[in-house]
Motif scaffolding. Structure first.
Motif, PDB file in Angstrom:
ATOM      1  N   LYS A  60       0.801  -1.220   0.000  1.00 41.63           N
ATOM      2  CA  LYS A  60       0.000   0.000   0.000  1.00 41.63           C
ATOM      3  C   LYS A  60       0.836   1.273   0.000  1.00 41.63           C
ATOM      4  CE  LYS A  60      -3.774  -2.136   2.571  1.00 41.63           C
ATOM      5  NZ  LYS A  60      -4.502  -2.165   3.852  1.00 41.63           N
ATOM      6  N   ASP A  61       2.151   1.154   0.074  1.00 38.08           N
ATOM      7  CA  ASP A  61       2.989   2.354   0.132  1.00 38.08           C
ATOM      8  C   ASP A  61       2.906   3.144  -1.170  1.00 38.08           C
ATOM      9  OD1 ASP A  61       4.429   0.364  -1.268  1.00 38.08           O
ATOM     10  OD2 ASP A  61       6.327   1.299  -0.796  1.00 38.08           O
ATOM     11  N   PRO A  62       3.290   4.426  -1.161  1.00 37.53           N
ATOM     12  CA  PRO A  62       3.184   5.259  -2.365  1.00 37.53           C
ATOM     13  C   PRO A  62       3.948   4.693  -3.575  1.00 37.53           C
ATOM     14  CG  PRO A  62       3.619   6.640  -0.462  1.00 37.53           C
ATOM     15  CD  PRO A  62       3.731   5.214  -0.006  1.00 37.53           C
ATOM     16  N   ALA A  63       5.038   3.971  -3.334  1.00 36.29           N
ATOM     17  CA  ALA A  63       5.839   3.411  -4.428  1.00 36.29           C
ATOM     18  C   ALA A  63       5.247   2.104  -4.966  1.00 36.29           C
ATOM     19  CB  ALA A  63       7.266   3.176  -3.966  1.00 36.29           C
ATOM     20  N   LYS A  64       4.184   1.599  -4.314  1.00 31.73           N
ATOM     21  CA  LYS A  64       3.570   0.316  -4.698  1.00 31.73           C
ATOM     22  C   LYS A  64       4.649  -0.774  -4.781  1.00 31.73           C
ATOM     23  CE  LYS A  64      -0.492   2.039  -5.018  1.00 31.73           C
ATOM     24  NZ  LYS A  64      -1.270   2.016  -3.823  1.00 31.73           N
ATOM     25  N   THR A  65       5.445  -0.874  -3.721  1.00 31.14           N
ATOM     26  CA  THR A  65       6.526  -1.841  -3.625  1.00 31.14           C
ATOM     27  C   THR A  65       5.990  -3.252  -3.859  1.00 31.14           C
ATOM     28  OG1 THR A  65       7.626  -0.427  -2.024  1.00 31.14           O
ATOM     29  CG2 THR A  65       8.331  -2.737  -2.085  1.00 31.14           C
ATOM     30  N   THR A  66       6.748  -4.054  -4.582  1.00 30.82           N
ATOM     31  CA  THR A  66       6.368  -5.450  -4.788  1.00 30.82           C
ATOM     32  C   THR A  66       7.305  -6.357  -4.002  1.00 30.82           C
ATOM     33  OG1 THR A  66       7.701  -5.670  -6.788  1.00 30.82           O
ATOM     34  CG2 THR A  66       5.406  -5.031  -7.077  1.00 30.82           C
ATOM     35  N   ILE A  67       6.717  -7.360  -3.389  1.00 32.77           N
ATOM     36  CA  ILE A  67       7.436  -8.350  -2.596  1.00 32.77           C
ATOM     37  C   ILE A  67       7.099  -9.716  -3.190  1.00 32.77           C
ATOM     38  CG2 ILE A  67       7.641  -9.392  -0.288  1.00 32.77           C
ATOM     39  CD1 ILE A  67       8.573  -6.513  -0.298  1.00 32.77           C
ATOM     40  N   PRO A  68       8.085 -10.581  -3.388  1.00 36.49           N
ATOM     41  CA  PRO A  68       7.769 -11.906  -3.921  1.00 36.49           C
ATOM     42  C   PRO A  68       7.071 -12.784  -2.884  1.00 36.49           C
ATOM     43  CG  PRO A  68      10.116 -11.748  -3.450  1.00 36.49           C
ATOM     44  CD  PRO A  68       9.525 -10.394  -3.195  1.00 36.49           C
ATOM     45  N   LEU A  69       6.141 -13.570  -3.362  1.00 36.17           N
ATOM     46  CA  LEU A  69       5.489 -14.605  -2.559  1.00 36.17           C
ATOM     47  C   LEU A  69       5.734 -15.917  -3.281  1.00 36.17           C
ATOM     48  CD1 LEU A  69       3.670 -15.739  -0.331  1.00 36.17           C
ATOM     49  CD2 LEU A  69       1.698 -15.053  -1.709  1.00 36.17           C
ATOM     50  N   SER A  70       6.569 -16.749  -2.698  1.00 34.24           N
ATOM     51  CA  SER A  70       6.926 -18.003  -3.350  1.00 34.24           C
ATOM     52  C   SER A  70       5.863 -19.066  -3.083  1.00 34.24           C
ATOM     53  CB  SER A  70       8.292 -18.488  -2.860  1.00 34.24           C
ATOM     54  OG  SER A  70       8.228 -18.854  -1.498  1.00 34.24           O
ATOM     55  N   ARG A  71       5.864 -20.085  -3.923  1.00 35.29           N
ATOM     56  CA  ARG A  71       4.925 -21.202  -3.754  1.00 35.29           C
ATOM     57  C   ARG A  71       5.044 -21.806  -2.374  1.00 35.29           C
ATOM     58  NH1 ARG A  71       6.346 -24.897  -8.721  1.00 35.29           N
ATOM     59  NH2 ARG A  71       8.197 -24.729  -7.488  1.00 35.29           N
ATOM     60  N   ARG A  72       6.267 -21.874  -1.868  1.00 34.87           N
ATOM     61  CA  ARG A  72       6.514 -22.487  -0.563  1.00 34.87           C
ATOM     62  C   ARG A  72       5.681 -21.827   0.536  1.00 34.87           C
ATOM     63  NH1 ARG A  72      12.381 -22.710   2.468  1.00 34.87           N
ATOM     64  NH2 ARG A  72      11.625 -23.700   4.353  1.00 34.87           N
ATOM     65  N   TYR A  73       5.494 -20.517   0.465  1.00 33.19           N
ATOM     66  CA  TYR A  73       4.781 -19.777   1.504  1.00 33.19           C
ATOM     67  C   TYR A  73       3.353 -19.406   1.120  1.00 33.19           C
ATOM     68  CZ  TYR A  73       9.412 -19.369   3.569  1.00 33.19           C
ATOM     69  OH  TYR A  73      10.636 -19.656   4.115  1.00 33.19           O
ATOM     70  N   SER A  74       2.958 -19.637  -0.124  1.00 34.06           N
ATOM     71  CA  SER A  74       1.659 -19.144  -0.584  1.00 34.06           C
ATOM     72  C   SER A  74       0.471 -19.821   0.102  1.00 34.06           C
ATOM     73  CB  SER A  74       1.537 -19.248  -2.099  1.00 34.06           C
ATOM     74  OG  SER A  74       1.554 -20.585  -2.521  1.00 34.06           O
ATOM     75  N   LYS A  75       0.581 -21.103   0.422  1.00 35.30           N
ATOM     76  CA  LYS A  75      -0.546 -21.790   1.069  1.00 35.30           C
ATOM     77  C   LYS A  75      -0.859 -21.155   2.428  1.00 35.30           C
ATOM     78  CE  LYS A  75      -2.286 -26.285   2.427  1.00 35.30           C
ATOM     79  NZ  LYS A  75      -2.049 -27.720   2.509  1.00 35.30           N
ATOM     80  N   LYS A  76       0.184 -20.868   3.200  1.00 34.05           N
ATOM     81  CA  LYS A  76      -0.008 -20.247   4.504  1.00 34.05           C
ATOM     82  C   LYS A  76      -0.609 -18.844   4.349  1.00 34.05           C
ATOM     83  CE  LYS A  76       2.388 -20.030   8.885  1.00 34.05           C
ATOM     84  NZ  LYS A  76       3.645 -20.204   9.575  1.00 34.05           N
ATOM     85  N   PHE A  77      -0.145 -18.113   3.351  1.00 34.65           N
ATOM     86  CA  PHE A  77      -0.679 -16.780   3.084  1.00 34.65           C
ATOM     87  C   PHE A  77      -2.150 -16.843   2.735  1.00 34.65           C
ATOM     88  CE2 PHE A  77       3.150 -14.469   3.335  1.00 34.65           C
ATOM     89  CZ  PHE A  77       2.802 -13.142   3.252  1.00 34.65           C
ATOM     90  N   LYS A  78      -2.530 -17.794   1.934  1.00 31.79           N
ATOM     91  CA  LYS A  78      -3.931 -17.916   1.535  1.00 31.79           C
ATOM     92  C   LYS A  78      -4.819 -18.120   2.740  1.00 31.79           C
ATOM     93  CE  LYS A  78      -2.883 -19.526  -3.071  1.00 31.79           C
ATOM     94  NZ  LYS A  78      -2.900 -20.623  -4.025  1.00 31.79           N
ATOM     95  N   GLN A  79      -4.329 -18.834   3.763  1.00 36.85           N
ATOM     96  CA  GLN A  79      -5.106 -19.040   4.986  1.00 36.85           C
ATOM     97  C   GLN A  79      -5.268 -17.718   5.744  1.00 36.85           C
ATOM     98  OE1 GLN A  79      -2.741 -21.978   6.968  1.00 36.85           O
ATOM     99  NE2 GLN A  79      -3.726 -23.696   5.934  1.00 36.85           N
ATOM    100  N   PHE A  80      -4.168 -16.958   5.864  1.00 35.47           N
ATOM    101  CA  PHE A  80      -4.205 -15.708   6.628  1.00 35.47           C
ATOM    102  C   PHE A  80      -5.014 -14.632   5.910  1.00 35.47           C
ATOM    103  CE2 PHE A  80      -0.793 -17.505   9.120  1.00 35.47           C
ATOM    104  CZ  PHE A  80      -1.085 -17.007  10.391  1.00 35.47           C
ATOM    105  N   LEU A  81      -4.890 -14.568   4.586  1.00 38.35           N
ATOM    106  CA  LEU A  81      -5.573 -13.519   3.839  1.00 38.35           C
ATOM    107  C   LEU A  81      -6.939 -13.953   3.324  1.00 38.35           C
ATOM    108  CD1 LEU A  81      -2.543 -12.097   1.839  1.00 38.35           C
ATOM    109  CD2 LEU A  81      -3.571 -11.210   3.922  1.00 38.35           C
ATOM    110  N   LYS A  82      -7.289 -15.205   3.578  1.00 35.52           N
ATOM    111  CA  LYS A  82      -8.603 -15.757   3.194  1.00 35.52           C
ATOM    112  C   LYS A  82      -8.873 -15.592   1.709  1.00 35.52           C
ATOM    113  CE  LYS A  82     -10.450 -15.061   7.815  1.00 35.52           C
ATOM    114  NZ  LYS A  82      -9.236 -14.706   8.480  1.00 35.52           N
ATOM    115  N   TRP A  83      -7.912 -16.011   0.889  1.00 39.70           N
ATOM    116  CA  TRP A  83      -8.075 -15.982  -0.571  1.00 39.70           C
ATOM    117  C   TRP A  83      -8.981 -17.085  -0.996  1.00 39.70           C
ATOM    118  CZ3 TRP A  83      -2.265 -15.441  -2.268  1.00 39.70           C
ATOM    119  CH2 TRP A  83      -1.822 -14.166  -1.925  1.00 39.70           C
TER     120      TRP A  83
END
Length: 83
Positions: A60-83
């Motif tokens: 959300k920062d003004p520069a719209k910074t991008t951060i990689p999300l690898s497959r290894r961590y994506s499943k856990k992220f989907k749980q937290f962000l409720k994708w």
């Protein structure tokens, strides 16, 4: 040492390892997205899919910074962000 990027654009050097930082932070607010990145879940604006199950997290920062999300961590992220 680990570099912490704040929403204001300021950078801080934090002594220790990324693993030790992950262990100290609240897992409901901070998650590891890649072997070299931890991200504040409140600062994610959206996720853009890439090839092979990877994503770019756009912050959300003004520069719209991008951060990689690898497959290894994506499943856990989907749980937290409720994708």
């Amino acid at each position: 040492e680990v570099t912490a990027h704040l929403p204001s654009g300021q950078e801080l050097l934090v002594s220790g390892t990324l693993k030790s930082l992950v262990d100290m932070l609240d897992p409901n607010r901070f998650q590891q997205s890649h072997k070299a990145y931890i991200v504040n879940l409140d600062q994610i604006e959206k996720a853009s899919p890439l090839f092979s199950g990877n994503f770019n997290l756009i912050l959300k920062d003004p520069a719209k910074t991008t951060i990689p999300l690898s497959r290894r961590y994506s499943k856990k992220f989907k749980q937290f962000l409720k994708w």
